[in-house]
Design a protein around this motif. Structure first.
Motif, PDB file in Angstrom:
ATOM      1  N   ILE A   1      25.398  34.905  29.306  1.00  8.83           N
ATOM      2  CA  ILE A   1      26.612  35.127  28.501  1.00  8.83           C
ATOM      3  C   ILE A   1      26.331  36.151  27.397  1.00  8.83           C
ATOM      4  O   ILE A   1      27.167  37.021  27.115  1.00  8.83           O
ATOM      5  CB  ILE A   1      27.099  33.798  27.895  1.00  8.83           C
ATOM      6  N   ILE A   2      25.171  36.060  26.785  1.00  7.02           N
ATOM      7  CA  ILE A   2      24.797  37.034  25.749  1.00  7.02           C
ATOM      8  C   ILE A   2      24.763  38.438  26.349  1.00  7.02           C
ATOM      9  O   ILE A   2      25.224  39.404  25.736  1.00  7.02           O
ATOM     10  CB  ILE A   2      23.428  36.664  25.143  1.00  7.02           C
TER      11      ILE A   2
ATOM     12  N   THR B   1      40.539  39.170  36.498  1.00  9.00           N
ATOM     13  CA  THR B   1      39.262  39.221  37.223  1.00  9.00           C
ATOM     14  C   THR B   1      38.532  37.886  37.164  1.00  9.00           C
ATOM     15  O   THR B   1      38.008  37.408  38.179  1.00  9.00           O
ATOM     16  CB  THR B   1      38.367  40.331  36.643  1.00  9.00           C
ATOM     17  N   SER B   2      38.483  37.275  35.980  1.00  7.01           N
ATOM     18  CA  SER B   2      37.790  35.996  35.849  1.00  7.01           C
ATOM     19  C   SER B   2      38.517  34.887  36.602  1.00  7.01           C
ATOM     20  O   SER B   2      37.880  33.980  37.162  1.00  7.01           O
ATOM     21  CB  SER B   2      37.619  35.621  34.374  1.00  7.01           C
ATOM     22  N   THR B   3      39.852  34.955  36.652  1.00  6.76           N
ATOM     23  CA  THR B   3      40.616  33.960  37.415  1.00  6.76           C
ATOM     24  C   THR B   3      40.256  34.041  38.898  1.00  6.76           C
ATOM     25  O   THR B   3      40.035  33.017  39.559  1.00  6.76           O
ATOM     26  CB  THR B   3      42.131  34.182  37.241  1.00  6.76           C
TER      27      THR B   3
ATOM     28  N   ALA C   1      29.773  37.433  32.352  1.00  8.91           N
ATOM     29  CA  ALA C   1      30.162  36.302  31.509  1.00  8.91           C
ATOM     30  C   ALA C   1      30.629  35.118  32.353  1.00  8.91           C
ATOM     31  O   ALA C   1      30.308  33.956  32.056  1.00  8.91           O
ATOM     32  CB  ALA C   1      31.260  36.722  30.542  1.00  8.91           C
ATOM     33  N   SER C   2      31.379  35.398  33.410  1.00  7.57           N
ATOM     34  CA  SER C   2      31.891  34.328  34.271  1.00  7.57           C
ATOM     35  C   SER C   2      30.750  33.587  34.957  1.00  7.57           C
ATOM     36  O   SER C   2      30.752  32.356  35.050  1.00  7.57           O
ATOM     37  CB  SER C   2      32.853  34.905  35.320  1.00  7.57           C
TER      38      SER C   2
ATOM     39  N   LEU D   1      32.531  49.094  32.568  1.00 12.32           N
ATOM     40  CA  LEU D   1      31.712  48.221  31.725  1.00 12.32           C
ATOM     41  C   LEU D   1      32.407  46.883  31.505  1.00 12.32           C
ATOM     42  O   LEU D   1      31.761  45.827  31.504  1.00 12.32           O
ATOM     43  CB  LEU D   1      31.438  48.897  30.378  1.00 12.32           C
ATOM     44  N   LEU D   2      33.718  46.931  31.311  1.00  5.79           N
ATOM     45  CA  LEU D   2      34.485  45.708  31.114  1.00  5.79           C
ATOM     46  C   LEU D   2      34.409  44.820  32.350  1.00  5.79           C
ATOM     47  O   LEU D   2      34.189  43.604  32.248  1.00  5.79           O
ATOM     48  CB  LEU D   2      35.943  46.056  30.808  1.00  5.79           C
ATOM     49  N   PHE D   3      34.584  45.415  33.525  1.00  5.05           N
ATOM     50  CA  PHE D   3      34.512  44.656  34.766  1.00  5.05           C
ATOM     51  C   PHE D   3      33.141  43.990  34.915  1.00  5.05           C
ATOM     52  O   PHE D   3      33.045  42.810  35.274  1.00  5.05           O
ATOM     53  CB  PHE D   3      34.787  45.577  35.959  1.00  5.05           C
ATOM     54  N   CYS D   4      32.082  44.747  34.619  1.00  2.00           N
ATOM     55  CA  CYS D   4      30.727  44.192  34.695  1.00  2.00           C
ATOM     56  C   CYS D   4      30.555  43.041  33.715  1.00  2.00           C
ATOM     57  O   CYS D   4      29.971  41.998  34.050  1.00  2.00           O
ATOM     58  CB  CYS D   4      29.693  45.278  34.401  1.00  2.00           C
TER      59      CYS D   4
END
Length: 262
Positions: free
Chosen positions: A70-71, A115-117, A58-59, A50-53
Motif C-alpha cells: 500500500i505504501i 478500476t478498483s471495483t 493499492a488494491s 501512473l494512476l492506473f499502476c
C-alpha cells in the motif's frame, strides 16, 4: 566605524526567529512555482498510467493486507498534484486553472473507483482485511494529518531546491489512493456502509490538503490575476468556514465514539 555587514554583528533574536520560521525565506521564483505545480497537476497520458499502476498496487495491498504494498501505491499516485493545482488556482483567482484541476481530479477519482471495483469484483478474496477496515472510520486524527500533510506538501513544492524527500513522505502520510480503492471494494462487494466511510476519508484528506496548501500559498503572497473586493473576501471566508465545519462534524462524532469504545 562598525561594519553593518560584518559577520560578527549581533543578529536580534526576533530576526533569528523570523528567518527560522519564514516560509518565504527560501521559496522559489513565483514563475518556477507556477510551472512546477501546473506540471504536477496535469492529467496526461503518463500520469494516467501512473494512476492506473497505483490503483492496482493499492488494491492488491488492501486485498492481501500488505502495508508495504500500500505504501508503494501511495508513492506512485499522482492525485496530490491535482489538489495542489486546485489550491494554486484558487489562491491566484485563476478560474480556468480551477476548472481544469477539478476536471482532472474528477477523472482521476472516477478512474480509481472504476478500476478498483473491477479488480475487487474479479478477485477471489472477499474478506474485509484490517487494511480495508482502517479506511472506513475517519476521525479528527485524519483531519489533522491531512491538514499538516498539505502544509508540508506545498512547502516542499515551493522551495528553491525542490525537496525530493518531503513529497513521498506526505504521499504516504495522507493516503489518498487507499480510500478510493476501498470504495471500489465496497461497491464490488455491496458493502455500502464501508463505501460511505471510505469516501468520507478521501473527502477529508482531499479537502484539508487543499485548504492548508491554499493558506500557505496565500501567506507566501502568491501573485494573483486580480484582487477580490472586501465583500467578495468576506463571502469567500464565510463559505469556507461553513464547509469546513460541515466536513469536520462527522469526524468529531467518530472520534467521540472511538474514545468511548476504548
Amino acid at each position: 566605524m562598525a561594519d553593518n555587514n560584518s559577520p560578527n554583528k549581533r543578529v536580534p533574536f526576533r530576526e533569528i526567529m523570523r528567518r527560522s520560521f519564514s516560509i518565504a525565506e527560501d521559496s522559489a521564483d513565483p514563475v518556477e512555482v507556477r510551472t512546477r505545480i501546473k506540471n504536477a497537476g496535469q492529467v496526461t497520458g503518463t500520469n494516467a498510467l501512473l494512476l492506473f499502476c497505483a490503483i492496482i498496487i493499492a488494491s492488491i495491498g488492501l486485498n492481501t493486507n500488505s502495508t508495504a504494498v500500500i505504501i508503494g501505491a501511495m508513492l506512485v499516485s499522482p492525485i496530490m498534484g491535482s489538489l495542489l493545482l486546485l489550491a494554486y488556482g484558487t489562491v491566484t483567482l485563476d478560474s480556468n486553472m480551477v476548472r481544469r484541476s477539478l476536471a482532472g481530479l474528477s477523472i482521476q477519482v472516477l478512474i480509481s473507483i472504476l478500476t478498483s471495483t473491477i479488480f475487487f469484483a474479479i478477485s477471489p478474496v472477499k474478506a474485509v482485511t484490517p487494511e480495508l477496515a482502517a479506511r472506513t472510520s475517519p476521525t479528527m486524527f485524519d483531519v489533522v494529518l491531512a491538514y499538516v500533510g498539505g502544509i508540508a506538501g506545498i512547502i516542499g513544492n515551493t522551495r528553491k531546491e525542490k525537496s525530493n524527500n518531503v513529497i513521498p513522505g506526505i504521499a504516504i502520510a495522507t493516503a489518498l489512493m487507499p480510500p478510493l480503492c476501498t470504495a471500489g471494494f465496497s461497491i464490488a462487494n455491496h458493502r455500502w456502509s464501508m463505501l460511505a466511510g471510505a469516501l468520507y476519508l478521501f473527502l477529508i484528506n482531499s479537502y484539508f490538503i487543499f485548504t492548508s496548501a491554499e493558506i500557505v500559498l496565500s501567506l507566501m503572497k502568491t501573485p494573483k490575476l486580480y484582487e477580490r473586493t472586501e465583500k467578495q473576501r468576506k463571502k469567500f471566508t464565510h463559505r469556507k468556514v461553513v464547509i469546513t465545519i460541515l466536513i469536520i462534524i462527522p469526524a468529531v462524532l467518530m472520534t467521540g465514539i472511538v474514545s468511548l469504545n476504548d
